[in-house]
Design a protein around this motif. Structure first.
Motif, PDB file in Angstrom:
ATOM      1  N   ILE A 118      17.442 -51.606  -6.864  1.00 59.22           N
ATOM      2  CA  ILE A 118      17.906 -51.000  -6.126  1.00 59.22           C
ATOM      3  C   ILE A 118      16.116 -51.123  -4.660  1.00 59.22           C
ATOM      4  O   ILE A 118      17.162 -50.877  -3.977  1.00 59.22           O
ATOM      5  N   LEU A 119      15.363 -50.714  -5.301  1.00 60.80           N
ATOM      6  CA  LEU A 119      14.416 -50.659  -4.212  1.00 60.80           C
ATOM      7  C   LEU A 119      14.071 -51.521  -3.873  1.00 60.80           C
ATOM      8  O   LEU A 119      12.891 -51.641  -2.792  1.00 60.80           O
ATOM      9  N   ALA A 120      14.058 -53.026  -4.286  1.00 60.46           N
ATOM     10  CA  ALA A 120      13.609 -54.088  -3.625  1.00 60.46           C
ATOM     11  C   ALA A 120      15.330 -54.275  -1.763  1.00 60.46           C
ATOM     12  O   ALA A 120      14.460 -55.302  -1.498  1.00 60.46           O
ATOM     13  N   ALA A 121      15.638 -53.424  -2.426  1.00 64.20           N
ATOM     14  CA  ALA A 121      16.720 -53.235  -0.652  1.00 64.20           C
ATOM     15  C   ALA A 121      15.924 -52.405  -0.312  1.00 64.20           C
ATOM     16  O   ALA A 121      16.708 -51.862   0.612  1.00 64.20           O
ATOM     17  N   GLU A 122      14.755 -51.518  -0.040  1.00 61.53           N
ATOM     18  CA  GLU A 122      14.758 -50.186   0.369  1.00 61.53           C
ATOM     19  C   GLU A 122      14.577 -51.007   2.030  1.00 61.53           C
ATOM     20  O   GLU A 122      15.600 -48.936   2.524  1.00 61.53           O
ATOM     21  N   GLU A 123      14.149 -51.706   2.079  1.00 58.14           N
ATOM     22  CA  GLU A 123      13.635 -51.994   3.589  1.00 58.14           C
ATOM     23  C   GLU A 123      15.184 -52.186   4.468  1.00 58.14           C
ATOM     24  O   GLU A 123      15.245 -51.977   5.235  1.00 58.14           O
ATOM     25  N   ALA A 124      15.685 -53.058   3.771  1.00 56.02           N
ATOM     26  CA  ALA A 124      17.218 -53.252   4.789  1.00 56.02           C
ATOM     27  C   ALA A 124      18.700 -51.537   4.662  1.00 56.02           C
ATOM     28  O   ALA A 124      18.761 -51.505   5.176  1.00 56.02           O
ATOM     29  N   LEU A 125      18.188 -51.052   3.440  1.00 53.28           N
ATOM     30  CA  LEU A 125      19.205 -49.449   3.522  1.00 53.28           C
ATOM     31  C   LEU A 125      18.365 -48.592   4.222  1.00 53.28           C
ATOM     32  O   LEU A 125      19.018 -47.659   4.359  1.00 53.28           O
ATOM     33  N   CYS A 126      16.858 -48.593   4.327  1.00 52.73           N
ATOM     34  CA  CYS A 126      16.119 -47.424   5.217  1.00 52.73           C
ATOM     35  C   CYS A 126      16.129 -47.214   6.033  1.00 52.73           C
ATOM     36  O   CYS A 126      15.207 -47.134   6.559  1.00 52.73           O
ATOM     37  N   SER A 127      16.356 -48.881   7.128  1.00 55.91           N
ATOM     38  CA  SER A 127      15.849 -48.743   8.423  1.00 55.91           C
ATOM     39  C   SER A 127      16.533 -48.004   9.651  1.00 55.91           C
ATOM     40  O   SER A 127      17.712 -47.447   8.743  1.00 55.91           O
ATOM     41  N   ALA A 128      16.212 -48.080  10.272  1.00 55.08           N
ATOM     42  CA  ALA A 128      16.267 -46.505  11.668  1.00 55.08           C
ATOM     43  C   ALA A 128      17.489 -47.227  12.063  1.00 55.08           C
ATOM     44  O   ALA A 128      18.515 -46.228  12.268  1.00 55.08           O
ATOM     45  N   ASP A 129      18.580 -48.424  11.780  1.00 60.72           N
ATOM     46  CA  ASP A 129      19.791 -48.776  12.485  1.00 60.72           C
ATOM     47  C   ASP A 129      20.517 -48.744  10.731  1.00 60.72           C
ATOM     48  O   ASP A 129      21.610 -49.356  10.784  1.00 60.72           O
ATOM     49  N   ALA A 130      20.320 -48.439   9.998  1.00 62.25           N
ATOM     50  CA  ALA A 130      20.957 -49.140   8.469  1.00 62.25           C
ATOM     51  C   ALA A 130      22.384 -47.879   8.063  1.00 62.25           C
ATOM     52  O   ALA A 130      21.871 -46.790   8.703  1.00 62.25           O
ATOM     53  N   PRO A 131      23.656 -48.421   7.808  1.00 58.57           N
ATOM     54  CA  PRO A 131      24.646 -47.078   7.930  1.00 58.57           C
ATOM     55  C   PRO A 131      23.854 -45.482   6.754  1.00 58.57           C
ATOM     56  O   PRO A 131      22.533 -45.922   5.776  1.00 58.57           O
ATOM     57  N   ALA A 132      24.296 -45.109   6.934  1.00 57.46           N
ATOM     58  CA  ALA A 132      23.673 -43.473   6.207  1.00 57.46           C
ATOM     59  C   ALA A 132      24.444 -43.725   4.704  1.00 57.46           C
ATOM     60  O   ALA A 132      23.712 -42.319   4.209  1.00 57.46           O
ATOM     61  N   THR A 133      25.877 -44.272   3.804  1.00 56.73           N
ATOM     62  CA  THR A 133      25.738 -44.398   3.463  1.00 56.73           C
ATOM     63  C   THR A 133      25.850 -46.087   2.993  1.00 56.73           C
ATOM     64  O   THR A 133      26.255 -46.299   3.498  1.00 56.73           O
ATOM     65  N   ALA A 134      25.735 -45.571   1.699  1.00 59.89           N
ATOM     66  CA  ALA A 134      25.770 -47.236   0.693  1.00 59.89           C
ATOM     67  C   ALA A 134      26.737 -46.801  -0.613  1.00 59.89           C
ATOM     68  O   ALA A 134      26.340 -45.867  -1.702  1.00 59.89           O
ATOM     69  N   VAL A 135      27.754 -47.648  -0.736  1.00 62.50           N
ATOM     70  CA  VAL A 135      27.502 -47.706  -2.396  1.00 62.50           C
ATOM     71  C   VAL A 135      26.778 -48.530  -2.934  1.00 62.50           C
ATOM     72  O   VAL A 135      26.921 -50.425  -2.883  1.00 62.50           O
ATOM     73  N   ILE A 136      26.560 -47.858  -4.035  1.00 68.18           N
ATOM     74  CA  ILE A 136      25.622 -49.140  -4.466  1.00 68.18           C
ATOM     75  C   ILE A 136      26.308 -49.321  -6.290  1.00 68.18           C
ATOM     76  O   ILE A 136      26.949 -48.828  -6.234  1.00 68.18           O
ATOM     77  N   CYS A 168      31.048 -45.454 -13.937  1.00 73.45           N
ATOM     78  CA  CYS A 168      31.772 -47.098 -13.809  1.00 73.45           C
ATOM     79  C   CYS A 168      30.558 -48.086 -12.972  1.00 73.45           C
ATOM     80  O   CYS A 168      31.665 -49.110 -12.649  1.00 73.45           O
ATOM     81  N   GLY A 169      29.332 -48.033 -13.410  1.00 69.89           N
ATOM     82  CA  GLY A 169      28.777 -48.771 -12.767  1.00 69.89           C
ATOM     83  C   GLY A 169      28.293 -48.889 -10.845  1.00 69.89           C
ATOM     84  O   GLY A 169      28.413 -49.592 -10.076  1.00 69.89           O
ATOM     85  N   CYS A 170      29.213 -47.706 -10.408  1.00 69.33           N
ATOM     86  CA  CYS A 170      29.378 -47.269  -9.372  1.00 69.33           C
ATOM     87  C   CYS A 170      28.941 -46.258  -8.574  1.00 69.33           C
ATOM     88  O   CYS A 170      28.860 -45.050  -9.102  1.00 69.33           O
ATOM     89  N   PHE A 171      28.086 -45.937  -7.656  1.00 69.68           N
ATOM     90  CA  PHE A 171      27.311 -45.026  -7.343  1.00 69.68           C
ATOM     91  C   PHE A 171      27.238 -44.516  -5.643  1.00 69.68           C
ATOM     92  O   PHE A 171      26.807 -45.662  -4.977  1.00 69.68           O
ATOM     93  N   VAL A 172      27.669 -43.879  -4.855  1.00 67.81           N
ATOM     94  CA  VAL A 172      27.547 -43.729  -3.930  1.00 67.81           C
ATOM     95  C   VAL A 172      26.366 -42.773  -2.806  1.00 67.81           C
ATOM     96  O   VAL A 172      26.283 -41.732  -4.459  1.00 67.81           O
ATOM     97  N   VAL A 173      25.416 -43.051  -2.355  1.00 70.27           N
ATOM     98  CA  VAL A 173      24.399 -42.974  -2.131  1.00 70.27           C
ATOM     99  C   VAL A 173      24.159 -41.972  -0.867  1.00 70.27           C
ATOM    100  O   VAL A 173      24.573 -43.061  -0.014  1.00 70.27           O
ATOM    101  N   SER A 174      23.117 -41.718  -0.297  1.00 70.62           N
ATOM    102  CA  SER A 174      22.467 -41.668   0.623  1.00 70.62           C
ATOM    103  C   SER A 174      21.225 -41.824   0.681  1.00 70.62           C
ATOM    104  O   SER A 174      20.790 -41.068   0.428  1.00 70.62           O
ATOM    105  N   PRO A 175      20.732 -43.172   1.288  1.00 64.95           N
ATOM    106  CA  PRO A 175      19.899 -44.041   0.792  1.00 64.95           C
ATOM    107  C   PRO A 175      18.562 -42.833   1.612  1.00 64.95           C
ATOM    108  O   PRO A 175      17.709 -42.942   0.924  1.00 64.95           O
ATOM    109  N   ALA A 176      18.670 -42.311   2.454  1.00 61.85           N
ATOM    110  CA  ALA A 176      17.292 -41.295   3.362  1.00 61.85           C
ATOM    111  C   ALA A 176      16.819 -40.746   2.456  1.00 61.85           C
ATOM    112  O   ALA A 176      15.794 -41.206   2.533  1.00 61.85           O
ATOM    113  N   ARG A 177      17.744 -39.952   1.655  1.00 68.05           N
ATOM    114  CA  ARG A 177      17.617 -39.146   0.248  1.00 68.05           C
ATOM    115  C   ARG A 177      17.568 -39.797  -0.968  1.00 68.05           C
ATOM    116  O   ARG A 177      16.017 -38.773  -1.737  1.00 68.05           O
TER     117      ARG A 177
END
Length: 278
Positions: A109-127, A198-207
């Motif tokens: 998950i942390l490998a995707a930090e730059e992509a998911l926390c960029s200024a223009d990234a969506p506010a919500t992620a489904v992991i 269920c191996g599914c997590f909805v998260v707010s990446p910035a937090r």
């Protein structure tokens, strides 16, 4: 309404869904899929394993279509090469990221930090774990609605199913705060019946990502038996800082991941009669 951080009932979740519409432009899916299909007797990444004539990733993309703007897939270096060669036809745009070594889901998950926390990234992620063949679209939709509309603004929203002999169990205290995620693979004692994810997590990446990074740096994520960087181990720590909300109403079928060929048979048994893996 349930107390802060408590498990939202199926009825409460239905109330959150009423009048809610998915916002795919504000949501991305992160699929952690660096593992290989060794126990399946398969030499390629599990995402490419054929299920009813289509690769597993095609089933996942179909369920997420209309809920997310695209897929960010974390793969091993070898897995990326195999995925690029296979070039599966998917109904969503795909970005790929390499997990340099198989050190656990938290690191994936942390490998995707730059992509998911960029200024223009969506506010919500489904992991979503890359082998989660059983998770249903309605389960993801319900979690997204609760995440978007819950008054506590959860940092993490987790669909949960009540199952016998759980592999993972989520434990909440009397105030509704998540206090433990017990895991059989790490040697924890689990109840006979528990609340499994269920191996599914909805998260707010910035937090979530800053907390995950701090916990990783403090050596608080290593599983005592697996010695992997364990994402589930992070959730009770996150819950000390921000709400982690469970959403009841998932089924046994939702919890099934594709780890061996017998799991497909389990999925058929756990699903409605005559129902296909979709």
């Amino acid at each position: 309404m349930s107390s802060p951080g408590a498990v939202v009932s199926r009825e409460e979740a239905a109330a959150f869904e009423t009048g809610w519409s998915a916002e795919p432009d504000r949501t991305v899916a992160l699929i952690a899929a660096a593992g290989r299909g060794t126990r399946l007797g398969y030499h390629q990444p599990k995402l490419l394993y054929p299920v009813d004539g289509r690769p597993l990733i095609a089933w996942l993309a179909e369920r997420l279509h209309g809920l997310v703007s695209g897929l960010t897939i974390v793969l091993s270096r070898d897995g990326l090469a195999a995925f690029a060669e296979a070039s599966p036809a998917l109904n969503l745009p795909v970005d790929t990221i390499i997990q340099q070594s198989p050190t656990g889901m938290a690191d994936a998950i942390l490998a995707a930090e730059e992509a998911l926390c960029s200024a223009d990234a969506p506010a919500t992620a489904v992991i979503l774990w890359g082998d989660q063949i059983g998770v249903r679209r309605e389960t993801v939709t319900r979690a997204l609605a609760v995440h978007a509309r819950h008054p506590l603004r959860p940092a993490v929203t987790v669909p949960l199913a009540r199952v016998d002999a759980p592999y993972v169990h989520y434990e909440f205290d009397a105030q509704g705060r998540l206090i433990a995620v017990r895991q059989r693979r790490e040697g924890d004692v689990l109840p006979d019946t528990g609340q499994a994810d269920c191996g599914c997590f909805v998260v707010s990446p910035a937090r979530v990502f800053p907390a995950l990074r701090r916990l990783r740096s403090s050596n608080l994520l290593e599983g005592p038996l697996s010695h992997e960087q364990n994402f589930l181990q992070a959730l009770p720590f996150v819950a000390r800082e921000a709400p982690v909300v469970g959403v009841a109403g998932a089924t046994l079928a939702d919890t099934i991941g594709l780890n061996s060929t017998s799991d497909l048979a389990r999925l058929v048994r756990a699903s409605a009669p005559g129902r296909t893996p979709a």
